[in-house]
Write a protein that holds these residues in place. Sequence first.
Motif, PDB file in Angstrom:
ATOM      1  N   ASP A   1       8.880   1.339  -6.692  1.00  0.00           N
ATOM      2  CA  ASP A   1      10.145   1.908  -6.247  1.00  0.00           C
ATOM      3  C   ASP A   1       9.940   3.185  -5.449  1.00  0.00           C
ATOM      4  OD1 ASP A   1      11.512  -0.128  -7.428  1.00  0.00           O
ATOM      5  OD2 ASP A   1      12.000   0.966  -9.245  1.00  0.00           O
ATOM      6  N   SER A   2       9.032   4.041  -5.917  1.00  0.00           N
ATOM      7  CA  SER A   2       8.834   5.317  -5.228  1.00  0.00           C
ATOM      8  C   SER A   2       8.219   5.121  -3.849  1.00  0.00           C
ATOM      9  CB  SER A   2       7.948   6.234  -6.070  1.00  0.00           C
ATOM     10  OG  SER A   2       6.640   5.706  -6.203  1.00  0.00           O
ATOM     11  N   ILE A   3       7.387   4.092  -3.688  1.00  0.00           N
ATOM     12  CA  ILE A   3       6.712   3.854  -2.404  1.00  0.00           C
ATOM     13  C   ILE A   3       7.602   3.078  -1.442  1.00  0.00           C
ATOM     14  CG2 ILE A   3       4.778   2.654  -1.301  1.00  0.00           C
ATOM     15  CD1 ILE A   3       3.146   3.306  -3.827  1.00  0.00           C
ATOM     16  N   ARG A   4       8.281   2.046  -1.938  1.00  0.00           N
ATOM     17  CA  ARG A   4       9.067   1.198  -1.020  1.00  0.00           C
ATOM     18  C   ARG A   4      10.217   1.965  -0.386  1.00  0.00           C
ATOM     19  NH1 ARG A   4      13.889  -0.329  -2.711  1.00  0.00           N
ATOM     20  NH2 ARG A   4      14.411  -0.181  -4.924  1.00  0.00           N
ATOM     21  N   LYS A   5      10.706   3.001  -1.070  1.00  0.00           N
ATOM     22  CA  LYS A   5      11.801   3.783  -0.513  1.00  0.00           C
ATOM     23  C   LYS A   5      11.360   4.626   0.678  1.00  0.00           C
ATOM     24  CE  LYS A   5      14.477   3.884  -4.783  1.00  0.00           C
ATOM     25  NZ  LYS A   5      15.018   4.713  -5.893  1.00  0.00           N
ATOM     26  N   LYS A   6      10.047   4.796   0.858  1.00  0.00           N
ATOM     27  CA  LYS A   6       9.534   5.516   2.017  1.00  0.00           C
ATOM     28  C   LYS A   6       9.405   4.609   3.230  1.00  0.00           C
ATOM     29  CE  LYS A   6       6.556   8.236  -1.063  1.00  0.00           C
ATOM     30  NZ  LYS A   6       5.133   8.544  -1.383  1.00  0.00           N
TER      31      LYS A   6
ATOM     32  N   VAL B   1      -2.315   0.489  -4.925  1.00  0.00           N
ATOM     33  CA  VAL B   1      -1.509   1.086  -5.982  1.00  0.00           C
ATOM     34  C   VAL B   1      -1.196   0.105  -7.099  1.00  0.00           C
ATOM     35  CG1 VAL B   1      -0.455   2.820  -4.508  1.00  0.00           C
ATOM     36  CG2 VAL B   1       0.605   0.573  -4.678  1.00  0.00           C
ATOM     37  N   LEU B   2      -1.328  -1.182  -6.859  1.00  0.00           N
ATOM     38  CA  LEU B   2      -0.951  -2.188  -7.841  1.00  0.00           C
ATOM     39  C   LEU B   2      -2.185  -2.894  -8.400  1.00  0.00           C
ATOM     40  CD1 LEU B   2       2.101  -3.873  -6.085  1.00  0.00           C
ATOM     41  CD2 LEU B   2       2.106  -2.013  -7.739  1.00  0.00           C
ATOM     42  N   PRO B   3      -2.324  -2.968  -9.705  1.00  0.00           N
ATOM     43  CA  PRO B   3      -3.407  -3.762 -10.294  1.00  0.00           C
ATOM     44  C   PRO B   3      -2.913  -5.182 -10.560  1.00  0.00           C
ATOM     45  CG  PRO B   3      -2.337  -2.538 -12.012  1.00  0.00           C
ATOM     46  CD  PRO B   3      -1.584  -2.220 -10.729  1.00  0.00           C
ATOM     47  N   ASP B   4      -3.840  -6.099 -10.766  1.00  0.00           N
ATOM     48  CA  ASP B   4      -3.466  -7.432 -11.207  1.00  0.00           C
ATOM     49  C   ASP B   4      -3.281  -7.472 -12.721  1.00  0.00           C
ATOM     50  OD1 ASP B   4      -3.466  -8.837  -8.738  1.00  0.00           O
ATOM     51  OD2 ASP B   4      -5.640  -8.734  -8.709  1.00  0.00           O
ATOM     52  N   GLU B   5      -3.976  -6.594 -13.440  1.00  0.00           N
ATOM     53  CA  GLU B   5      -3.980  -6.600 -14.887  1.00  0.00           C
ATOM     54  C   GLU B   5      -3.025  -5.536 -15.440  1.00  0.00           C
ATOM     55  OE1 GLU B   5      -6.552  -5.572 -13.061  1.00  0.00           O
ATOM     56  OE2 GLU B   5      -7.945  -7.252 -12.936  1.00  0.00           O
ATOM     57  N   ILE B   6      -2.874  -5.534 -16.761  1.00  0.00           N
ATOM     58  CA  ILE B   6      -2.218  -4.430 -17.462  1.00  0.00           C
ATOM     59  C   ILE B   6      -3.317  -3.473 -17.900  1.00  0.00           C
ATOM     60  CG2 ILE B   6      -0.930  -3.751 -19.523  1.00  0.00           C
ATOM     61  CD1 ILE B   6       0.518  -6.411 -19.379  1.00  0.00           C
ATOM     62  N   MET B   7      -3.190  -2.218 -17.532  1.00  0.00           N
ATOM     63  CA  MET B   7      -4.205  -1.235 -17.891  1.00  0.00           C
ATOM     64  C   MET B   7      -3.563  -0.062 -18.614  1.00  0.00           C
ATOM     65  SD  MET B   7      -6.808  -1.269 -14.628  1.00  0.00           S
ATOM     66  CE  MET B   7      -5.598  -0.697 -13.449  1.00  0.00           C
ATOM     67  N   GLY B   8      -4.306   0.518 -19.534  1.00  0.00           N
ATOM     68  CA  GLY B   8      -3.770   1.638 -20.285  1.00  0.00           C
ATOM     69  C   GLY B   8      -4.866   2.422 -20.982  1.00  0.00           C
TER      70      GLY B   8
ATOM     71  N   HIS C   1       0.813  -1.200   0.000  1.00  0.00           N
ATOM     72  CA  HIS C   1       0.000   0.000   0.000  1.00  0.00           C
ATOM     73  C   HIS C   1       0.851   1.257   0.000  1.00  0.00           C
ATOM     74  CE1 HIS C   1      -3.027  -2.916   1.137  1.00  0.00           C
ATOM     75  NE2 HIS C   1      -3.965  -2.008   0.977  1.00  0.00           N
ATOM     76  N   ASN C   2       0.220   2.341  -0.380  1.00  0.00           N
ATOM     77  CA  ASN C   2       0.890   3.644  -0.404  1.00  0.00           C
ATOM     78  C   ASN C   2       0.870   4.246   0.999  1.00  0.00           C
ATOM     79  OD1 ASN C   2       2.111   5.979  -1.152  1.00  0.00           O
ATOM     80  ND2 ASN C   2       0.363   6.819  -2.261  1.00  0.00           N
ATOM     81  N   ASP C   3       1.708   3.698   1.863  1.00  0.00           N
ATOM     82  CA  ASP C   3       1.858   4.219   3.210  1.00  0.00           C
ATOM     83  C   ASP C   3       3.326   4.132   3.599  1.00  0.00           C
ATOM     84  OD1 ASP C   3       2.469   1.596   3.992  1.00  0.00           O
ATOM     85  OD2 ASP C   3       0.402   1.153   4.517  1.00  0.00           O
ATOM     86  N   THR C   4       3.643   4.538   4.784  1.00  0.00           N
ATOM     87  CA  THR C   4       5.043   4.548   5.217  1.00  0.00           C
ATOM     88  C   THR C   4       5.347   3.509   6.285  1.00  0.00           C
ATOM     89  OG1 THR C   4       4.569   6.250   6.869  1.00  0.00           O
ATOM     90  CG2 THR C   4       5.271   7.000   4.690  1.00  0.00           C
ATOM     91  N   THR C   5       4.343   2.771   6.727  1.00  0.00           N
ATOM     92  CA  THR C   5       4.562   1.852   7.849  1.00  0.00           C
ATOM     93  C   THR C   5       4.353   0.394   7.480  1.00  0.00           C
ATOM     94  OG1 THR C   5       2.256   2.098   8.543  1.00  0.00           O
ATOM     95  CG2 THR C   5       3.865   3.586   9.529  1.00  0.00           C
ATOM     96  N   GLY C   6       3.783   0.108   6.321  1.00  0.00           N
ATOM     97  CA  GLY C   6       3.470  -1.269   5.976  1.00  0.00           C
ATOM     98  C   GLY C   6       4.710  -2.121   5.767  1.00  0.00           C
TER      99      GLY C   6
END
Length: 770
Positions: free
Chosen positions: A536-541, A450-457, A130-135
Amino acid sequence: MKSILLTIFLLTYTCLPCFCQQAVDEAWVASIDKEYAVFPSELIYLQVSKGIYETGEDLWFKAYQLNAQSFGLSDQSKTLYLQMINCEDSIVWQEKYPVENGMAFGHVYVSEKLSEGDYFLEAYTRHSFHNDTTGIISSRKIRVVKNIAHDSQQPENIEKDRLQFDLFPEGGNLVSGLPSRVAFKATNGRGYPVAVKGTLYQGEAPVIRFESRHDGMGAFFFTPDSEKKYRIELDNGAEYSLPEIYLQGMTLCLFKQDKKHLEFFISQAEGSSAQEICLLGQIRGMICCVAKGVLKDRLKIKMPLNEFPYQGIVEFTLFNGNRQPVAERLVYVNPEKKMRIKIEPDKKTYAIREKATLKIKVTDENGRPLKTNLGISVFDKAYDNPADPVNILTHCYLSSQVRGKIHNPLYYFDDKNKDRMSAMDLLLLTQGWRRYVWNIENASDNENLVLPDEIMGVQSVGSKKKGKKTQGTEQLIQISGAEGNSMYIWADSTGSFTVGTDMLKELRGGYVYLKPMLSKELKPKLEIEDYFAQIDSIRKKKSRYYPSAEPEQDENGLILDLPVVSSDSTVLLDGVTVTGKARRAFRDKFMGRLDSLAQKDLNNIWVCNSCGLLLNYKPGYDGHHAVNGCRADSMSRPVDGQTYRIAKFEHFQSSGVGIPFRVIDEQLVVYQGPLYSEAELLRMNNIWRAKGYYAEREFYKPDEIDMQLSTPDARNTLLWEPSVITDEKGEAEVSFFCSDINTGFIGVAEGVDGTGLLGSGKCEFRVIRK
């Protein structure tokens, strides 16, 4: 002070509505239930084939996708995102794998170009990241070496003189006049535990002598007085202050724990008014029981353990009369509720290339057989990584639940350690915070996805004449796999499209290629989100708290009991012939076909089948068909890397019969066709691509015929079976052939039963040269 045995009302998580009949405020319980909503709703555990890999090998893994509360297999997410990250936080591998029935299997190629060192294998899914800082980030630490025989595994220099000493009052705060347990923890410069002894002083008078009991942790009791001054002095001379002592407040103390009950003492400062308090117990976000009573001075509460359905950490929170949380205590319960996996070889010693069999028996805590799904690995003992003290029990029950780096978590799950539960209690007293996100109003697993299972565009269409971006009508898009197989989807009237997981499985092989099927008058463009960039942008937090284990060392700092590496420990590749350095990078079939078409369509280079000349390859060496009577229809395309003859001709005045051209120079050349980057090839063909599911591979298992060959067999991983199902008796067998490596081997079995029971088993045997 008077002790009162409080009658409590118990509540299972699924029966909240009827709790109001027990004189507890239903609305308040419901609000607490909402505030304690837990996300993420899934937890990932990665099982790997071994702990240390030589460059050029395959890393095999199995991902267990578990419900974050029950630890049963979850089918919420359908796609596993996997990254391999080096110690500089650079990505060296990232791919996607399908999740089926709560599990994903796959492999990672450990490139020969990788540097030696530690790497993290990290997994993310739609409902676990998830888009958080504690997960939590689900990860495994692996080590990469060029050659196992040259890996010393010696530790970095440790700041031995640096000492970190911290104090943790039980329940949260010290309150003047109330007896309190104070836990402590001591670590060195790298976070490893340090045994300490010391004294608590009131002024200059010693009050309590204490020492650590496990991994630098310990505890002592005393009654603080806010009017007194206290200090801690360790035997090495270091001094520390106590945490703040409050005049008012409550304390929560775990007085006794046995196999059936937990006993708590709740106290408040003298002179405080009587108030109604509640003690709430929940495990991984599930409220299991609530006790309510009136606190005057002191209450004794007895909680039955049968109200907690699972093994794990229970959070007890004390609420005052205003329904405000004032104290908290973590307690580990039901350690016996787990799968027991017994894995045994049919022999303790095998000859090289002999067939071996492992017998597996799985039962619950009462000896009843269990039908389970197990991952089983057998590998050379030298490839066991002491820096990765992790299994499915430590990860799910402990590392994913508390904050901070845990030293040697395997200790707390080894039945041979008689003090393991008292040691666990010290750990929870000193590192007692969850990584889950609590107390967020209206918390929901879906809020920060933040992550889908499918490819979306999205497809956008512009006119060639006007060049304006317009909203498209429904349009057809061709989807191709790496092998060249194709399917079709429609973009809707807004241009949005989705490549579903079923289609990704059909096209499994790495990348998927998308080509808009539009008229020539339009310029189609596809915008496809790169979700690895978002990862990458989320995990670095987020903070990475990975368990550690300090290897035993001698007086010179060298590691003791390193495994003996056989002289046969060499990685041999089956059927590899080196013919030369490839000029072209490896491309899958789809990109290879685009490359071939580009060369065919965009150059006029030919080979004359009559005279053998290579035509139009080098300026001035154009050839002349009429010289040898060559026909234009006898031409073929040159082959990359082949040697051909080229010739330069000149015209001259001829007085006789014949064609007035003659050869003035001849050369031999190695044909190299035009090179196009993959980006150029895609752009030339108006094609976009995205990560699909990585290609499936099968672990190599030699058969009896292979064992008769004279080719050296230096396999250090003898078996990788990611999905072994036990029968109704809880039993299973797996067989394999030993290699030519004569050394000790380890067999590991881990798995789940689907209802929340987890287990891990281990065995050892030797292979000798007779």
